[in-house]
Write an enzyme that holds these catalytic residues in place. Structure first.
Site, PDB file in Angstrom:
ATOM      1  N   SER A 176       0.788  -1.192  -0.206  1.00 26.96           N
ATOM      2  CA  SER A 176       0.294   0.224  -0.473  1.00 26.96           C
ATOM      3  C   SER A 176       0.732   1.393   0.321  1.00 26.96           C
ATOM      4  O   SER A 176       1.707   0.650  -0.129  1.00 26.96           O
ATOM      5  CB  SER A 176      -1.038   0.594   1.565  1.00 26.96           C
ATOM      6  OG  SER A 176       0.147  -0.510   2.267  1.00 26.96           O
ATOM      7  N   ASP A 207      -1.359  -1.204  -3.981  1.00 29.43           N
ATOM      8  CA  ASP A 207      -2.682  -1.579  -3.349  1.00 29.43           C
ATOM      9  C   ASP A 207      -3.099  -0.189  -3.573  1.00 29.43           C
ATOM     10  O   ASP A 207      -2.378   0.730  -2.699  1.00 29.43           O
ATOM     11  CB  ASP A 207      -2.205  -2.438  -2.367  1.00 29.43           C
ATOM     12  CG  ASP A 207      -4.029  -2.684  -1.411  1.00 29.43           C
ATOM     13  OD1 ASP A 207      -4.697  -2.771  -2.344  1.00 29.43           O
ATOM     14  OD2 ASP A 207      -3.518  -2.888  -0.016  1.00 29.43           O
ATOM     15  N   HIS A 208      -4.557   0.352  -3.469  1.00 24.70           N
ATOM     16  CA  HIS A 208      -5.020   1.310  -3.470  1.00 24.70           C
ATOM     17  C   HIS A 208      -4.062   2.262  -3.425  1.00 24.70           C
ATOM     18  O   HIS A 208      -3.708   3.856  -3.372  1.00 24.70           O
ATOM     19  CB  HIS A 208      -5.360   1.358  -1.778  1.00 24.70           C
ATOM     20  CG  HIS A 208      -6.355   0.839  -2.378  1.00 24.70           C
ATOM     21  ND1 HIS A 208      -7.679   0.751  -2.471  1.00 24.70           N
ATOM     22  CD2 HIS A 208      -6.518  -0.554  -0.884  1.00 24.70           C
ATOM     23  CE1 HIS A 208      -8.766   0.110  -2.157  1.00 24.70           C
ATOM     24  NE2 HIS A 208      -7.670  -1.064  -0.816  1.00 24.70           N
ATOM     25  N   GLU A 230     -11.039   0.730  -9.440  1.00 22.59           N
ATOM     26  CA  GLU A 230     -12.647   0.091  -8.114  1.00 22.59           C
ATOM     27  C   GLU A 230     -13.400   1.315  -8.866  1.00 22.59           C
ATOM     28  O   GLU A 230     -13.382   2.414  -9.081  1.00 22.59           O
ATOM     29  CB  GLU A 230     -11.853   0.719  -6.724  1.00 22.59           C
ATOM     30  CG  GLU A 230     -13.238   0.434  -5.598  1.00 22.59           C
ATOM     31  CD  GLU A 230     -12.070   1.079  -4.344  1.00 22.59           C
ATOM     32  OE1 GLU A 230     -10.989   0.792  -4.364  1.00 22.59           O
ATOM     33  OE2 GLU A 230     -13.559   1.643  -3.323  1.00 22.59           O
ATOM     34  N   HIS A 236     -12.537  -2.608   4.710  1.00 21.34           N
ATOM     35  CA  HIS A 236     -10.850  -3.071   4.667  1.00 21.34           C
ATOM     36  C   HIS A 236     -11.164  -2.576   6.936  1.00 21.34           C
ATOM     37  O   HIS A 236     -12.003  -1.824   7.962  1.00 21.34           O
ATOM     38  CB  HIS A 236      -9.620  -1.638   5.221  1.00 21.34           C
ATOM     39  CG  HIS A 236      -9.854  -1.695   3.300  1.00 21.34           C
ATOM     40  ND1 HIS A 236     -10.308  -0.894   3.020  1.00 21.34           N
ATOM     41  CD2 HIS A 236      -9.356  -2.387   2.976  1.00 21.34           C
ATOM     42  CE1 HIS A 236     -10.265  -0.252   1.814  1.00 21.34           C
ATOM     43  NE2 HIS A 236      -8.732  -2.100   1.432  1.00 21.34           N
ATOM     44  N   GLY A 237     -10.228  -4.022   7.835  1.00 21.68           N
ATOM     45  CA  GLY A 237     -10.144  -3.487   9.006  1.00 21.68           C
ATOM     46  C   GLY A 237     -11.066  -4.386   9.670  1.00 21.68           C
ATOM     47  O   GLY A 237     -11.128  -5.944   9.247  1.00 21.68           O
ATOM     48  N   HIS A 262     -11.923  -6.469  -1.873  1.00 20.16           N
ATOM     49  CA  HIS A 262     -10.488  -6.392  -0.813  1.00 20.16           C
ATOM     50  C   HIS A 262     -11.391  -6.396   0.888  1.00 20.16           C
ATOM     51  O   HIS A 262     -12.546  -6.517   0.744  1.00 20.16           O
ATOM     52  CB  HIS A 262     -11.122  -4.561  -1.012  1.00 20.16           C
ATOM     53  CG  HIS A 262     -10.174  -4.345  -2.180  1.00 20.16           C
ATOM     54  ND1 HIS A 262      -9.138  -3.729  -2.095  1.00 20.16           N
ATOM     55  CD2 HIS A 262     -10.157  -4.585  -3.246  1.00 20.16           C
ATOM     56  CE1 HIS A 262      -8.258  -3.361  -2.335  1.00 20.16           C
ATOM     57  NE2 HIS A 262      -8.800  -4.253  -4.210  1.00 20.16           N
ATOM     58  N   GLY A 263     -10.585  -6.059   1.815  1.00 25.50           N
ATOM     59  CA  GLY A 263     -11.112  -5.948   3.079  1.00 25.50           C
ATOM     60  C   GLY A 263     -12.086  -7.717   3.486  1.00 25.50           C
ATOM     61  O   GLY A 263     -12.896  -7.474   4.090  1.00 25.50           O
ATOM     62  N   SER A 283     -10.051 -10.117   5.399  1.00 28.75           N
ATOM     63  CA  SER A 283     -10.250 -10.154   6.303  1.00 28.75           C
ATOM     64  C   SER A 283     -11.532 -10.213   7.259  1.00 28.75           C
ATOM     65  O   SER A 283     -12.125  -9.131   7.545  1.00 28.75           O
ATOM     66  CB  SER A 283      -8.845  -9.682   7.727  1.00 28.75           C
ATOM     67  OG  SER A 283      -7.638 -10.275   6.420  1.00 28.75           O
TER      68      SER A 283
HETATM   69  P1  13P Z   1      -8.280  -5.916   5.267  1.00 29.77           P
HETATM   70  O1  13P Z   1      -7.677  -5.327   5.582  1.00 29.77           O
HETATM   71  O2  13P Z   1      -9.524  -5.960   5.651  1.00 29.77           O
HETATM   72  O3  13P Z   1      -7.773  -7.961   4.547  1.00 29.77           O
HETATM   73  O4  13P Z   1      -8.365  -4.981   3.774  1.00 29.77           O
HETATM   74  C1  13P Z   1      -7.038  -6.221   2.258  1.00 29.77           C
HETATM   75  C2  13P Z   1      -7.548  -4.852   1.396  1.00 29.77           C
HETATM   76  O5  13P Z   1      -8.271  -5.007   1.111  1.00 29.77           O
HETATM   77  C3  13P Z   1      -6.172  -4.145   1.013  1.00 29.77           C
HETATM   78  O6  13P Z   1      -6.569  -3.753  -0.255  1.00 29.77           O
HETATM   79  O1  G3H Z   2      -6.494  -1.904   2.244  1.00 28.59           O
HETATM   80  C1  G3H Z   2      -6.346  -1.402   2.737  1.00 28.59           C
HETATM   81  C2  G3H Z   2      -4.833  -2.236   2.932  1.00 28.59           C
HETATM   82  O2  G3H Z   2      -4.900  -2.722   4.757  1.00 28.59           O
HETATM   83  C3  G3H Z   2      -3.839  -1.572   3.514  1.00 28.59           C
HETATM   84  O3  G3H Z   2      -3.277  -0.646   4.950  1.00 28.59           O
HETATM   85  O4  G3H Z   2      -2.518   1.155   4.147  1.00 28.59           O
HETATM   86  O5  G3H Z   2      -2.581   0.838   7.079  1.00 28.59           O
HETATM   87  O6  G3H Z   2      -0.743  -0.187   5.202  1.00 28.59           O
HETATM   88  P1  G3H Z   2      -2.727   0.747   4.981  1.00 28.59           P
HETATM   89 ZN    ZN Z   3      -8.440  -2.397   0.107  1.00 28.85          ZN
END
Ligand code: 13P
Ligand code: G3H
Ligand code: ZN
Length: 284
Positions: free
Chosen positions: A50, A82-83, A134, A180-181, A208-209, A211
């Protein structure tokens, strides 16, 4: 082997009906854990950095570590931004050796998102770098939004179709109820919306997201066309919980390796379990 592109990994996954894990790489131990898990499962993987990870570790360090990891094993590994929200940073990542970039224009208007995504594709395509875009807004679990506000941010299927036709992008991140989170409750995914989107756009979909999303929901999402599953938070949890366990068990320990070693192993274990869940074991 040398780094591969995300498109290459996702099109094979599309043909064979599984998903590739995209794991956030924030430090050396996590890069090594992703590599080790992929090798033990004989699976392709995506290591993603990221903007925060790049700021923390440095672009050259991230690129060098992931390249070295890829060269050290026989399974295919891609390096993905990422993003990415800044066009100039996207360019810097490509120049540094990333084989894939996400341009996240979800904060822009639809037409602006299309315009910048096209600009990214114009520079990435001739040099065979993959691009993820996205549509909709994924957001974070800490965002203070109501259910109806959340649903208003979900990806509109017709808008997704228009976006893909207008840009020619080859993979798309969508908002269908993940965030996310760490989730406070159990996330509910809008599978009907996912199925509709997949019927309109014939390209790999990115979740995404992921977890904290129940395993059955992940499996269903994959059966409906998700081909890249992003995991960061679960690795952070496993890593930090293991560090905390070690520190609490050995409060006088001053050798970082004695704390980071078990944390790296905890990351390997969680990543292996995700790879099995996504169905990519043995697909290297
Ligand atoms: P999580 O941290 O919720 O697993 O999401 C990860 C993510 O989407 C990174 O782009
Ligand atoms: O998409 C979000 C990821 O979990 C990255 O998080 O920007 O804190 O590295 P971060
Ligand atoms: Zn993400």
């Amino acid at each position: 082997m040398a780094l591969v592109t995300v498109d290459e990994l996702l099109w094979k996954a599309e043909k064979e009906g599984y998903a590739v894990g995209a794991f956030n790489a924030n430090n050396m131990e996590i890069v090594q854990a992703i590599m080790e898990a992929a090798e033990q499962e004989n699976s392709p993987v995506i290591m993603q950095a990221s903007q925060g990870a790049i700021k923390y570790a440095g672009l050259e360090f991230i690129t060098a570590m992931v390249k070295l990891a890829a060269q050290s094993v026989d399974v295919p590994i891609a390096l993905h931004l990422d993003h990415g929200t800044d066009f100039n940073q996207v360019v810097r990542c490509i120049r540094s050796g990333f084989t894939s970039v996400m341009y996240d224009g979800s904060a822009l208007s639809l037409e602006e998102n299309i315009a910048v995504t096209k600009k990214v594709l114009d520079i990435a395509r001739p040099i065979d770098v993959s691009v993820e875009a996205e549509i909709g807004k994924i957001g974070g679990t800490e965002d203070d939004v109501s259910v109806s506000e959340k649903e208003a941010m979900y990806t509109d299927p017709e808008e997704a179709k228009y976006f893909v036709e207008s840009t020619g992008v080859k993979s798309l991140a969508i908002a269908i109820g993940t965030a996310h989170g760490q989730y406070k409750g159990e996330p509910k995914l809008d599978f009907e919306r996912l199925a509709k989107i997949k019927s309109l756009i014939k390209i790999p979909i990115v979740l995404h997201g992921s977890s904290g999303v129940p395993d059955e929901a992940i499996k269903k999402a994959i059966s409906l066309g998700v081909r890249k599953v992003n995991i960061d938070t679960n690795i952070r949890e496993a890593f930090v919980w293991a560090m905390r366990r070690e520190l609490e068990a050995n409060p006088s320990e001053i050798d970082p390796r004695k704390i980071l070693g078990p944390a790296r192993q905890a990351a390997v274990d969680i990543i292996r379990s995700k790879i099995r869940l996504f169905g990519s074991s043995g697909k290297a």
